[in-house]
Each structure stands twice: as C-alpha cells, then as structure tokens.
Design a protein around this motif. Sequence first.
Motif, mmCIF file in Angstrom:
data_model
loop_
_atom_site.group_PDB
_atom_site.id
_atom_site.type_symbol
_atom_site.label_atom_id
_atom_site.label_comp_id
_atom_site.label_asym_id
_atom_site.label_seq_id
_atom_site.Cartn_x
_atom_site.Cartn_y
_atom_site.Cartn_z
ATOM 1 N N MET B 1 0.860 -1.204 0.000
ATOM 2 C CA MET B 1 0.000 0.000 0.000
ATOM 3 C C MET B 1 0.886 1.240 0.000
ATOM 4 O O MET B 1 1.807 1.333 0.770
ATOM 5 C CB MET B 1 -0.829 -0.032 1.296
ATOM 6 N N SER B 2 0.620 2.191 -0.898
ATOM 7 C CA SER B 2 1.476 3.371 -0.978
ATOM 8 C C SER B 2 1.277 4.240 0.258
ATOM 9 O O SER B 2 0.304 4.099 1.002
ATOM 10 C CB SER B 2 1.150 4.161 -2.237
ATOM 11 N N ARG B 3 2.263 5.176 0.421
ATOM 12 C CA ARG B 3 2.195 6.047 1.602
ATOM 13 C C ARG B 3 0.935 6.907 1.587
ATOM 14 O O ARG B 3 0.338 7.189 2.616
ATOM 15 C CB ARG B 3 3.440 6.938 1.610
ATOM 16 N N LEU B 4 0.551 7.332 0.375
ATOM 17 C CA LEU B 4 -0.650 8.166 0.255
ATOM 18 C C LEU B 4 -1.887 7.383 0.684
ATOM 19 O O LEU B 4 -2.778 7.925 1.347
ATOM 20 C CB LEU B 4 -0.826 8.625 -1.195
ATOM 21 N N SER B 5 -1.948 6.119 0.287
ATOM 22 C CA SER B 5 -3.111 5.302 0.641
ATOM 23 C C SER B 5 -3.217 5.089 2.141
ATOM 24 O O SER B 5 -4.304 4.871 2.661
ATOM 25 C CB SER B 5 -3.032 3.948 -0.058
ATOM 26 N N LYS B 6 -2.052 5.144 2.825
ATOM 27 C CA LYS B 6 -2.087 4.989 4.300
ATOM 28 C C LYS B 6 -2.448 6.314 4.953
ATOM 29 O O LYS B 6 -3.162 6.374 5.939
ATOM 30 C CB LYS B 6 -0.713 4.544 4.808
ATOM 31 N N THR B 7 -1.915 7.411 4.376
ATOM 32 C CA THR B 7 -2.092 8.745 5.000
ATOM 33 C C THR B 7 -3.505 9.267 4.822
ATOM 34 O O THR B 7 -4.056 9.893 5.742
ATOM 35 C CB THR B 7 -1.117 9.762 4.375
ATOM 36 N N ALA B 8 -4.079 9.014 3.654
ATOM 37 C CA ALA B 8 -5.386 9.604 3.337
ATOM 38 C C ALA B 8 -6.474 9.267 4.356
ATOM 39 O O ALA B 8 -7.147 10.183 4.858
ATOM 40 C CB ALA B 8 -5.819 9.214 1.931
ATOM 41 N N PRO B 9 -6.667 7.965 4.695
ATOM 42 C CA PRO B 9 -7.734 7.668 5.673
ATOM 43 C C PRO B 9 -7.498 8.327 7.032
ATOM 44 O O PRO B 9 -8.449 8.789 7.665
ATOM 45 C CB PRO B 9 -7.686 6.138 5.804
ATOM 46 N N ILE B 10 -6.242 8.392 7.446
ATOM 47 C CA ILE B 10 -5.924 9.011 8.754
ATOM 48 C C ILE B 10 -6.305 10.483 8.730
ATOM 49 O O ILE B 10 -6.956 11.003 9.651
ATOM 50 C CB ILE B 10 -4.424 8.859 9.100
ATOM 51 N N LEU B 11 -5.913 11.165 7.650
ATOM 52 C CA LEU B 11 -6.235 12.593 7.539
ATOM 53 C C LEU B 11 -7.740 12.811 7.408
ATOM 54 O O LEU B 11 -8.284 13.767 7.983
ATOM 55 C CB LEU B 11 -5.525 13.193 6.323
ATOM 56 N N ASN B 12 -8.406 11.923 6.657
ATOM 57 C CA ASN B 12 -9.860 12.060 6.493
ATOM 58 C C ASN B 12 -10.564 11.991 7.848
ATOM 59 O O ASN B 12 -11.410 12.833 8.169
ATOM 60 C CB ASN B 12 -10.411 10.952 5.579
ATOM 61 N N VAL B 13 -10.207 10.987 8.629
ATOM 62 C CA VAL B 13 -10.845 10.801 9.941
ATOM 63 C C VAL B 13 -10.504 11.966 10.881
ATOM 64 O O VAL B 13 -11.381 12.492 11.580
ATOM 65 C CB VAL B 13 -10.420 9.451 10.565
ATOM 66 N N THR B 14 -9.250 12.388 10.843
ATOM 67 C CA THR B 14 -8.828 13.509 11.708
ATOM 68 C C THR B 14 -9.580 14.778 11.346
ATOM 69 O O THR B 14 -10.045 15.518 12.228
ATOM 70 C CB THR B 14 -7.309 13.755 11.577
ATOM 71 N N ALA B 15 -9.713 15.022 10.042
ATOM 72 C CA ALA B 15 -10.416 16.234 9.599
ATOM 73 C C ALA B 15 -11.880 16.205 10.047
ATOM 74 O O ALA B 15 -12.403 17.212 10.551
ATOM 75 C CB ALA B 15 -10.335 16.363 8.073
ATOM 76 N N ILE B 16 -12.526 15.058 9.862
ATOM 77 C CA ILE B 16 -13.936 14.943 10.283
ATOM 78 C C ILE B 16 -14.063 15.164 11.781
ATOM 79 O O ILE B 16 -14.969 15.864 12.259
ATOM 80 C CB ILE B 16 -14.514 13.567 9.870
ATOM 81 N N ALA B 17 -13.138 14.575 12.544
ATOM 82 C CA ALA B 17 -13.186 14.728 14.013
ATOM 83 C C ALA B 17 -13.007 16.190 14.415
ATOM 84 O O ALA B 17 -13.720 16.715 15.283
ATOM 85 C CB ALA B 17 -12.105 13.869 14.663
ATOM 86 N N LEU B 18 -12.058 16.858 13.768
ATOM 87 C CA LEU B 18 -11.794 18.260 14.124
ATOM 88 C C LEU B 18 -12.952 19.166 13.713
ATOM 89 O O LEU B 18 -13.291 20.113 14.436
ATOM 90 C CB LEU B 18 -10.486 18.736 13.479
ATOM 91 N N ILE B 19 -13.560 18.886 12.560
ATOM 92 C CA ILE B 19 -14.723 19.682 12.142
ATOM 93 C C ILE B 19 -15.852 19.474 13.161
ATOM 94 O O ILE B 19 -16.540 20.416 13.565
ATOM 95 C CB ILE B 19 -15.210 19.283 10.733
ATOM 96 N N GLY B 20 -16.019 18.225 13.579
ATOM 97 C CA GLY B 20 -17.045 17.918 14.587
ATOM 98 C C GLY B 20 -16.794 18.645 15.894
ATOM 99 O O GLY B 20 -17.698 19.262 16.475
ATOM 100 N N LEU B 21 -15.534 18.610 16.340
ATOM 101 C CA LEU B 21 -15.160 19.306 17.582
ATOM 102 C C LEU B 21 -15.364 20.807 17.438
ATOM 103 O O LEU B 21 -15.856 21.489 18.339
ATOM 104 C CB LEU B 21 -13.699 18.988 17.907
#
Lengths: 65, 245
Positions: B1-21
């Motif tokens: 799995m490329s680095r982007l494929s690993k980073t993207a889900p982490i950033l997606n979840v973090t962004a959603i969490a921060l928007i929620g907060l």
Amino acid sequence: MLGPYLFTLLQADPNRFNGFLVLGYVAMFLVGIAYVLYLANVQRNVEQDIKLMQRILQEDEISAE
Amino acid sequence: MSRLSKTAPILNVTAIALIGLSLLMVFFYAPVEQNMGNVYRLIYFHVGTAWVASLTFLIALIGGIAYLRTGKRSWDTLSLASIEVGIIFITMTTAAGSIWGKPAWDTWWTWSPRLILMVVMWLVYIAYFILRSAVEDEQRRFRFAAIYAIAAFVTVIMCYGSIRVLRDIHPVVFGSALETAEGASQGEAQFFDGDAERASGLTLAMSSLAFTVLYAAWVVNRFRLRDLQDKATQLKLRLAARMSV
C-alpha cells in the motif's frame, strides 16, 4: 419606566436570527459534501476503468498464448 | 500500500473529528455576541474558511514557483489541488458571509470593494482550470499553470488587503486599517467580558485548524486520484499499442 428596558430586552433576543445561522451552516456543508461526492465519483470511475482495462489486457494475453 | 493510501484515511478521519469538535465549540462553547446574538456563530466557519483559502492559494503560488525551478510534476499537482480546494473554501466563505449579511446589513449582497474583489479572485482561480484544459501539450500546460498560479495570487492580496485601505461595509475585525478605511460597525464582535472574548478566539482558532487539516486531507486525496489517473493513462497506452499490433 420599564419601556426602554423591555425594548432592550426584546431587541436583545439572541435567537431571533437562528434561521439564518442554520441556513448558513447547511449551505457550507452542502458545498463541502458536493465536492467530496464529486471526488469520490471521479475516483470510482477511474478505478472501474482501470479494472476493465486490466481485464481486457489479461484476456488478450491469455488468447495470445 | 502506498504512503498516500495509508495517510489519506488518517487525515480524512482527523479532519472529520476536528470539524465535529469545531462545531461543538461553535454551538456550545463560543459565547453569545451582544448585538447579533447566535447568528454571529456563522463567523467562526466564515473566517476559518477564508483564512485557510488564502493559505491554499499561497501554497499554490509556492507550488508554481517550485515547479518552474525543478520541473517536478508533484509541485504542479500540489498547485492544482490547492487551487481546487481553495475555490471550494471561498465558495463556502461567500455563502456563509452572504447569509450572515442579511440580518447584519439587511442585504444578501452588496457591491463593496471587498466583495467585488472576492468575486474577481474566485473567477480568476476558476479560469486556472479553463487555462489547463485549453493547453494540450502536458509540459506547456504545467508551465503555463505554474505562471498563472503565481500571478493570480495578486487577487488574494488585493482582496484581503482591501478592507484595510478602502472604505467598505465589510468590517475590519482583526488588525488595523487606515483611518479613512474604517468598515461598518455592524459585524464587529462585542462580547460581555474578557473570558467570552477568549472563548471566541479559541473557537476561531479551532475552526481554522480544522479547515487546515481538511485542506491537507483533500490535497492528499487529490494526489491519490492523480496516481490512479496516471495508472489509467498507462493502461490505455498499453491497450492502444496492443490493438494496433
């Protein structure tokens, strides 16, 4: 004597523009969600194209053998 | 799995969490503003998206300069993704600002310098994509796009600086302005005490952070999309070569 106080109280109702508040956040979220859906749609189409082309190439290689 | 494929889900979840907060802070932590009441809470996302949009356009400019210096395609993709996300954020800013403007100024829109320049900026960056689609040769497209991304940043400086120089209905909430350029008082925040002001500042900071992470998430997803599109192009070429045999 109470008149100006009541007037101020009525003017200061913090919830009088709540409809605009909700509308504003709904509008922003709709824009964001529309972009996410657009990206997801483009990605899905590209992935489908890749799968199809890989299958065609595979079938072509098998028939060439 | 490329680095982007690993980073993207982490950033997606973090962004959603921060928007929620951020939303929780906007509705439950930020104080009520004295004059406008709760509708003022729109400002936290309005300003957050506006600030991060200017950041995205600045990064697009940096990407343009870096591409012209190095010729690496990643810089072009960074510019492209940044401008795309910047346009989305500016659209959100304008929508929120317009809706807030109705109770504040009793109008959905007015042709004030700041708002005119905002429209100009938006159109200039839309034209970036028109330019890209008009140039067939890939290398020329990247070069023209890089130069355009650098030049287009002038509109950002003009838009964001205009309320400090020109008289405008849009308020100057942060920082100073020339005496002749003081904006409308409607829109300037007034809170009941210092604690309330601090809470408001924290909420704004949180909103800006959330949108910055969202920008990063969207850019990474855009890079992934580019990789997929490159893979599809290579497969098409292979197929075309096969068919011509």
